[in-house]
Design an enzyme around this catalytic site. Structure first.
Site, PDB file in Angstrom:
ATOM      1  N   GLY A  16       0.809  -1.211   0.000  1.00 52.56           N
ATOM      2  CA  GLY A  16       0.000   0.000   0.000  1.00 52.56           C
ATOM      3  C   GLY A  16       0.844   1.264   0.000  1.00 52.56           C
ATOM      4  CB  SER A 270      19.499 -18.508  -3.426  1.00 54.39           C
ATOM      5  OG  SER A 270      18.215 -19.092  -3.492  1.00 54.39           O
ATOM      6  CB  CYS A 277       5.116 -12.909  -2.219  1.00 50.79           C
ATOM      7  SG  CYS A 277       4.611 -11.233  -1.859  1.00 50.79           S
TER       8      CYS A 277
HETATM    9  C1  UDX Z   1       8.107 -11.446  -5.222  1.00 52.59           C
HETATM   10  C2  UDX Z   1       7.797 -11.290  -6.722  1.00 52.59           C
HETATM   11  O1  UDX Z   1       9.009 -11.127  -7.454  1.00 52.59           O
HETATM   12  C3  UDX Z   1       6.885 -10.119  -6.954  1.00 52.59           C
HETATM   13  O2  UDX Z   1       6.545 -10.027  -8.310  1.00 52.59           O
HETATM   14  C4  UDX Z   1       5.634 -10.296  -6.110  1.00 52.59           C
HETATM   15  O3  UDX Z   1       4.799  -9.190  -6.246  1.00 52.59           O
HETATM   16  C5  UDX Z   1       5.999 -10.479  -4.665  1.00 52.59           C
HETATM   17  O4  UDX Z   1       6.909 -11.557  -4.506  1.00 52.59           O
HETATM   18  P1  UDX Z   1       9.809 -10.320  -3.479  1.00 52.59           P
HETATM   19  O5  UDX Z   1       9.413 -11.412  -2.549  1.00 52.59           O
HETATM   20  O6  UDX Z   1       9.786  -8.934  -2.946  1.00 52.59           O
HETATM   21  O7  UDX Z   1       8.846 -10.304  -4.780  1.00 52.59           O
HETATM   22  O8  UDX Z   1      11.303 -10.562  -4.011  1.00 52.59           O
HETATM   23  P2  UDX Z   1      11.965 -11.428  -5.189  1.00 52.59           P
HETATM   24  O9  UDX Z   1      12.981 -10.558  -5.816  1.00 52.59           O
HETATM   25  O10 UDX Z   1      10.990 -12.057  -6.064  1.00 52.59           O
HETATM   26  O11 UDX Z   1      12.779 -12.539  -4.383  1.00 52.59           O
HETATM   27  C6  UDX Z   1      12.154 -13.570  -3.628  1.00 52.59           C
HETATM   28  C7  UDX Z   1      13.184 -14.529  -3.065  1.00 52.59           C
HETATM   29  O12 UDX Z   1      13.773 -15.317  -4.085  1.00 52.59           O
HETATM   30  C8  UDX Z   1      14.343 -13.826  -2.352  1.00 52.59           C
HETATM   31  O13 UDX Z   1      14.670 -14.520  -1.183  1.00 52.59           O
HETATM   32  C9  UDX Z   1      15.455 -13.899  -3.385  1.00 52.59           C
HETATM   33  O14 UDX Z   1      16.714 -13.802  -2.810  1.00 52.59           O
HETATM   34  C10 UDX Z   1      15.184 -15.250  -4.016  1.00 52.59           C
HETATM   35  N1  UDX Z   1      15.724 -15.416  -5.381  1.00 52.59           N
HETATM   36  C11 UDX Z   1      15.304 -14.610  -6.393  1.00 52.59           C
HETATM   37  C12 UDX Z   1      16.640 -16.430  -5.639  1.00 52.59           C
HETATM   38  O15 UDX Z   1      17.028 -17.178  -4.740  1.00 52.59           O
HETATM   39  N2  UDX Z   1      17.104 -16.598  -6.917  1.00 52.59           N
HETATM   40  C13 UDX Z   1      16.696 -15.821  -7.950  1.00 52.59           C
HETATM   41  O16 UDX Z   1      17.151 -16.041  -9.080  1.00 52.59           O
HETATM   42  C14 UDX Z   1      15.774 -14.787  -7.680  1.00 52.59           C
END
Ligand code: UDX
Length: 477
Positions: A16, A270, A277
């Protein structure tokens, strides 16, 4: 000319707050009011230097709009009464008790918001489901609104999921891949969708604003996150295969990512994904599928979570086994506690699972993170990881220190464990760090971000994801 809409948003959180800041900035003709029950949070939003969340670029946005056409208030009723368009961006966390506990979304905040709107509204409103919800949730909202037949005709419900990622929220909102708006397939529904689309059209090209029916839009949000998380679990499962065979997961990711059908993004191996989310939305999808009797579908998506749990666990097991099968009494420096870089958010952070497992093995931990607030870290530590709660209470205070200086964290440590991909970890003075550590000095890079060859040359034993370790004592087997 587009209408000068009066907009309000219920919920001043990670979704928000930034969303309303970007709307206010790009729609100077609209008045935007963000309302939340928590007075502390509202007070923090009113001070651009001490916002309740950290996001690059956010404080400048607040500074530019606050008091002009952006307002924060605890007076939900006035905000609702005044608005034409009401975004509902309250939390829908995974339920921890009762029916569907551990999978289903907790919809109580959403229902209270809907009941409040139904009670106080006297003029027509477009209600925007911004929170992530189960499919067909808009039906629930419509039913709550129709409990009062006099006011039923006042409300149109549209779904407008948020795709921003934390750490890049402002940029994601300014330059979205797409804006998705779902509405009822009636004339009034189309009109409501068009009015919301007009708000976004202030800064988003029309061809990037797509419209669907309500259920497709609700469904797409869960599915987008499930697909993204699935890519990470897929590559993380391959990281284990690489470690066992001598393949290198980053090379594999690069090789497959160049196939345009696969794509290069979101293939970074990772220690496991975190954040508010992915896990929540997949569990929600699994619960929904189960409720509909779709067992195979539920099992398929549940597996994405299973691999993620496995990745966190096996990373920590590798730490213990490579450090001569014991870390009892050893000091270990944990670099990074947030669930990803450029945020202070720790929800579902994989660091918490790693920390708990190492505590269970008797280690002493010094945790460093550039953005996570002290109180938040301790609160997380007290709760423990959500899907694998500790079997016994942990001696947290005796064995963990939260340090604000990274060199203090590594001083006298046996190992460095990187849990978050903060840029600053790439440019630390590793010669100095090596000098201050117990030998052999281990590094476990849970994000594959460091220069492993260089660290190895300095003298470290380097363990990364999805490839063989770099060790000065080659295994004979
Ligand atoms: C996510 C979605 O990307 C977004 O579109 C949605 O609205 C909300 O959820 P967010 O949780 O903020 O966003 O971050 P994101 O960048 O997606 O990363 C999520 C997790 O995945 C993190 O822990 C990140 O470190 C991990 N990740 C991401 C990986 O381990 N490898 C990757 O290649 C990408």
């Amino acid at each position: 000319a587009p209408r000068a809409e009066k907009i309000c948003c219920l919920g001043a959180g990670y979704v928000g707050g930034p969303t309303m800041c970007v709307i206010a900035k790009n729609c100077p003709d609209c008045k935007v009011t963000v309302a939340d029950l928590f007075a502390d949070k509202i007070a923090q939003w009113q001070d651009p230097d001490h916002l309740p969340i950290f996001e690059p670029g956010l404080s400048d946005l607040v500074r530019a709009t606050l008091g002009k056409n952006l307002f924060f208030t605890t007076d939900l009723e006035s905000a609702i009464r005044e608005a034409d368009i009401i975004f509902v961006a309250v939390g829908t966390p995974t339920k921890t008790v009762g029916i569907g506990s551990g999978h289903a979304a907790n919809l109580c905040f959403l229902e209270s918001a809907a009941r409040l709107i139904a009670r106080v509204a006297t003029t027509p409103k477009i209600i925007v489901e911004k929170s992530t919800v189960p499919v067909r949730n808009a039906e629930t909202l419509m039913r709550i609104f129709t409990t009062n037949p006099d006011s039923a005709r006042l409300f149109q419900v549209v779904n407008n999921p948020e795709f921003l990622a934390e750490g890049t929220a402002v940029n994601d909102l300014l330059h979205p891949d797409r804006v998705l708006i779902g509405g009822q397939t009636t004339p009034a529904g189309h009109e409501a969708v068009r009015r919301l689309a007009d708000v976004y059209a202030h800064w988003v090209p029309r061809e990037r604003i797509i419209t669907t029916n309500l259920w497709s839009s609700e469904c797409s949000k869960l599915v987008a996150n499930a697909f993204l998380a699935q890519r990470i679990s897929s590559i993380n499962s391959i990281s284990e295969l690489c470690e066992a065979t001598g393949a290198d997961v980053d090379e594999v990711a690069r090789a497959i990512g160049m196939d345009s059908r696969i794509g290069a993004k979101f293939l970074k191996s990772s220690v496991g994904f975190g954040g508010s989310c992915f896990q929540k939305d997949i569990l929600n999808l699994v619960y929904l599928s189960q409720s509909l009797g779709l067992t195979e579908v539920a099992d398929y998506w549940e597996q994405v979570i299973t691999i993620n749990q496995h990745q966190k666990a096996r990373f920590t097991e590798r730490i213990v086994h490579s450090m001569f099968h014991t870390i009892t009494g050893k000091k270990i420096a944990v670099l990074g506690f947030a669930f990803k870089k450029d945020t202070g958010d720790t929800r579902e952070t994989p660091a918490l699972d790693v920390v708990y497992k190492m505590l269970d093995e008797g280690a002493n931990l010094a945790i460093y993170d550039p953005k996570v607030p002290d109180e938040l870290m301790w609160e997380d530590l007290r709760h423990g990881p959500s899907l694998s709660p500790p079997a016994r209470p942990m001696p947290l205070e005796e064995r963990i220190s939260h340090v604000t200086d990274v060199y203090q964290a590594v001083e006298g440590a046996h190992a460095i464990v990187v849990c978050t991909e903060w840029d600053e970890f790439k440019t630390l003075d590793y010669e100095r760090i090596f000098g201050s550590m117990v030998k052999p000095a281990f590094i476990f890079d849970g994000r594959n971000i460091l220069d492993h060859q260089r660290l190895f040359q300095i003298g470290f034993e380097v363990h990364s994801l999805g490839r063989r370790p770099l060790t000065h004592f080659p295994q004979t087997l």
